[in-house]
Motif scaffolding. Structure first.
Motif, PDB file in Angstrom:
ATOM      1  N   MET A 138      28.187  14.956 -25.991  1.00 27.37           N
ATOM      2  CA  MET A 138      29.334  15.833 -25.758  1.00 27.37           C
ATOM      3  C   MET A 138      30.371  15.161 -24.861  1.00 27.37           C
ATOM      4  SD  MET A 138      26.636  16.518 -23.706  1.00 27.37           S
ATOM      5  CE  MET A 138      25.682  17.905 -24.146  1.00 27.37           C
ATOM      6  N   LEU A 139      29.969  14.102 -24.145  1.00 28.17           N
ATOM      7  CA  LEU A 139      30.918  13.351 -23.320  1.00 28.17           C
ATOM      8  C   LEU A 139      31.326  12.039 -23.974  1.00 28.17           C
ATOM      9  CD1 LEU A 139      29.317  13.858 -19.782  1.00 28.17           C
ATOM     10  CD2 LEU A 139      31.184  15.150 -20.839  1.00 28.17           C
ATOM     11  N   SER A 140      30.369  11.362 -24.630  1.00 31.61           N
ATOM     12  CA  SER A 140      30.665  10.045 -25.193  1.00 31.61           C
ATOM     13  C   SER A 140      31.305  10.111 -26.578  1.00 31.61           C
ATOM     14  CB  SER A 140      29.403   9.187 -25.252  1.00 31.61           C
ATOM     15  OG  SER A 140      28.440   9.770 -26.109  1.00 31.61           O
ATOM     16  N   LYS A 141      30.973  11.128 -27.360  1.00 29.24           N
ATOM     17  CA  LYS A 141      31.532  11.279 -28.707  1.00 29.24           C
ATOM     18  C   LYS A 141      31.789  12.755 -29.017  1.00 29.24           C
ATOM     19  CE  LYS A 141      31.396   7.006 -30.160  1.00 29.24           C
ATOM     20  NZ  LYS A 141      32.536   6.301 -30.725  1.00 29.24           N
ATOM     21  N   PRO A 142      32.654  13.402 -28.232  1.00 35.15           N
ATOM     22  CA  PRO A 142      32.844  14.845 -28.413  1.00 35.15           C
ATOM     23  C   PRO A 142      33.381  15.230 -29.786  1.00 35.15           C
ATOM     24  CG  PRO A 142      34.490  13.958 -26.920  1.00 35.15           C
ATOM     25  CD  PRO A 142      33.501  12.865 -27.172  1.00 35.15           C
ATOM     26  N   ARG A 143      34.314  14.466 -30.315  1.00 38.07           N
ATOM     27  CA  ARG A 143      34.895  14.803 -31.627  1.00 38.07           C
ATOM     28  C   ARG A 143      33.831  14.695 -32.720  1.00 38.07           C
ATOM     29  NH1 ARG A 143      39.715  12.032 -32.008  1.00 38.07           N
ATOM     30  NH2 ARG A 143      40.742  13.923 -31.365  1.00 38.07           N
ATOM     31  N   GLU A 144      33.068  13.604 -32.708  1.00 34.26           N
ATOM     32  CA  GLU A 144      32.047  13.399 -33.721  1.00 34.26           C
ATOM     33  C   GLU A 144      30.948  14.463 -33.624  1.00 34.26           C
ATOM     34  OE1 GLU A 144      33.363  11.173 -31.750  1.00 34.26           O
ATOM     35  OE2 GLU A 144      33.943   9.405 -32.912  1.00 34.26           O
ATOM     36  N   THR A 193      31.289  17.513 -32.380  1.00 35.02           N
ATOM     37  CA  THR A 193      31.864  18.780 -32.818  1.00 35.02           C
ATOM     38  C   THR A 193      31.911  18.860 -34.341  1.00 35.02           C
ATOM     39  OG1 THR A 193      33.185  18.932 -30.812  1.00 35.02           O
ATOM     40  CG2 THR A 193      33.896  20.268 -32.681  1.00 35.02           C
ATOM     41  N   GLU A 194      32.347  17.797 -34.976  1.00 33.36           N
ATOM     42  CA  GLU A 194      32.395  17.777 -36.445  1.00 33.36           C
ATOM     43  C   GLU A 194      31.005  17.950 -37.043  1.00 33.36           C
ATOM     44  OE1 GLU A 194      34.361  14.085 -37.258  1.00 33.36           O
ATOM     45  OE2 GLU A 194      36.334  14.874 -36.703  1.00 33.36           O
ATOM     46  N   LEU A 195      30.009  17.311 -36.440  1.00 30.45           N
ATOM     47  CA  LEU A 195      28.638  17.444 -36.929  1.00 30.45           C
ATOM     48  C   LEU A 195      28.128  18.868 -36.749  1.00 30.45           C
ATOM     49  CD1 LEU A 195      26.030  16.272 -38.075  1.00 30.45           C
ATOM     50  CD2 LEU A 195      25.426  15.569 -35.749  1.00 30.45           C
ATOM     51  N   LEU A 196      28.377  19.467 -35.608  1.00 31.08           N
ATOM     52  CA  LEU A 196      27.921  20.841 -35.361  1.00 31.08           C
ATOM     53  C   LEU A 196      28.591  21.835 -36.303  1.00 31.08           C
ATOM     54  CD1 LEU A 196      27.711  20.851 -31.455  1.00 31.08           C
ATOM     55  CD2 LEU A 196      25.828  20.660 -33.106  1.00 31.08           C
ATOM     56  N   CYS A 224      17.818  18.539 -35.261  1.00 35.27           N
ATOM     57  CA  CYS A 224      17.749  17.680 -34.078  1.00 35.27           C
ATOM     58  C   CYS A 224      18.903  16.681 -34.166  1.00 35.27           C
ATOM     59  CB  CYS A 224      16.404  16.959 -34.042  1.00 35.27           C
ATOM     60  SG  CYS A 224      16.263  15.766 -32.699  1.00 35.27           S
ATOM     61  N   VAL A 225      19.773  16.694 -33.168  1.00 33.61           N
ATOM     62  CA  VAL A 225      20.893  15.756 -33.124  1.00 33.61           C
ATOM     63  C   VAL A 225      20.494  14.589 -32.246  1.00 33.61           C
ATOM     64  CG1 VAL A 225      23.307  15.431 -32.475  1.00 33.61           C
ATOM     65  CG2 VAL A 225      22.568  17.599 -33.501  1.00 33.61           C
ATOM     66  N   VAL A 226      20.487  13.397 -32.835  1.00 34.05           N
ATOM     67  CA  VAL A 226      20.055  12.188 -32.132  1.00 34.05           C
ATOM     68  C   VAL A 226      21.278  11.365 -31.740  1.00 34.05           C
ATOM     69  CG1 VAL A 226      18.777  10.021 -32.365  1.00 34.05           C
ATOM     70  CG2 VAL A 226      17.862  12.122 -33.365  1.00 34.05           C
ATOM     71  N   ALA A 227      21.367  11.038 -30.459  1.00 32.86           N
ATOM     72  CA  ALA A 227      22.405  10.125 -29.975  1.00 32.86           C
ATOM     73  C   ALA A 227      21.906   8.711 -30.236  1.00 32.86           C
ATOM     74  CB  ALA A 227      22.656  10.349 -28.488  1.00 32.86           C
ATOM     75  N   GLU A 228      22.551   8.021 -31.149  1.00 33.12           N
ATOM     76  CA  GLU A 228      22.044   6.733 -31.639  1.00 33.12           C
ATOM     77  C   GLU A 228      22.048   5.612 -30.601  1.00 33.12           C
ATOM     78  OE1 GLU A 228      20.432   6.511 -34.299  1.00 33.12           O
ATOM     79  OE2 GLU A 228      21.081   8.210 -35.493  1.00 33.12           O
ATOM     80  N   VAL A 281      24.357  10.799 -34.315  1.00 35.20           N
ATOM     81  CA  VAL A 281      25.750  10.580 -33.935  1.00 35.20           C
ATOM     82  C   VAL A 281      25.855   9.113 -33.536  1.00 35.20           C
ATOM     83  CG1 VAL A 281      27.628  11.216 -32.379  1.00 35.20           C
ATOM     84  CG2 VAL A 281      26.003  12.963 -33.132  1.00 35.20           C
ATOM     85  N   GLN A 282      26.501   8.326 -34.388  1.00 34.10           N
ATOM     86  CA  GLN A 282      26.643   6.893 -34.146  1.00 34.10           C
ATOM     87  C   GLN A 282      27.499   6.634 -32.909  1.00 34.10           C
ATOM     88  OE1 GLN A 282      25.023   4.536 -35.821  1.00 34.10           O
ATOM     89  NE2 GLN A 282      24.108   6.115 -37.101  1.00 34.10           N
ATOM     90  N   GLY A 283      27.056   5.685 -32.084  1.00 36.23           N
ATOM     91  CA  GLY A 283      27.812   5.293 -30.903  1.00 36.23           C
ATOM     92  C   GLY A 283      27.691   6.244 -29.729  1.00 36.23           C
ATOM     93  N   ALA A 284      26.933   7.331 -29.879  1.00 40.59           N
ATOM     94  CA  ALA A 284      26.793   8.309 -28.795  1.00 40.59           C
ATOM     95  C   ALA A 284      25.679   7.895 -27.851  1.00 40.59           C
ATOM     96  CB  ALA A 284      26.492   9.691 -29.376  1.00 40.59           C
TER      97      ALA A 284
END
Length: 89
Positions: A70-76, A78-81, A33-37, A62-65
């Motif tokens: 996928m729009l607010s922190k796409p790089r982070e 992607t790295e997590l996935l 489960c990916v949680v947008a913090e 994902v901190q700051g998401a």
């Protein structure tokens, strides 16, 4: 107006007759489960609590998401996935 016909497309599908999805095999696939913090729609605490309802689910944040990482922190995201995919492949 077009008539809708019942479909038999999946009638012989193994997933529909229980051959694949069984109580014994529940949990055979790892779940994360990916949680947008910074999600304003669902609190991170609520999402973590929901993940606890499914035993064996790993929770990653994902901190700051916001609600759409996928729009607010796409790089982070992607790295997590990629990290998750490498861990379970």
């Amino acid at each position: 107006m077009a008539a809708v016909r019942p479909s038999q497309r999946f009638q012989n599908d193994a997933t529909m007759n229980g051959a694949v999805l069984t109580a014994e095999r529940y949990g055979a696939v790892r779940r994360v489960c990916v949680v947008a913090e910074e999600d304003a729609l669902f609190s991170p605490e609520f999402l973590r609590r929901m993940a606890l309802w499914n035993p064996g689910t790993e929770v990653r944040g994902v901190q700051g998401a916001d609600h759409m990482p996928m729009l607010s922190k796409p790089r982070e995201l992607t790295e997590l996935l990629v990290e998750i995919a490498n861990k379970y492949s």
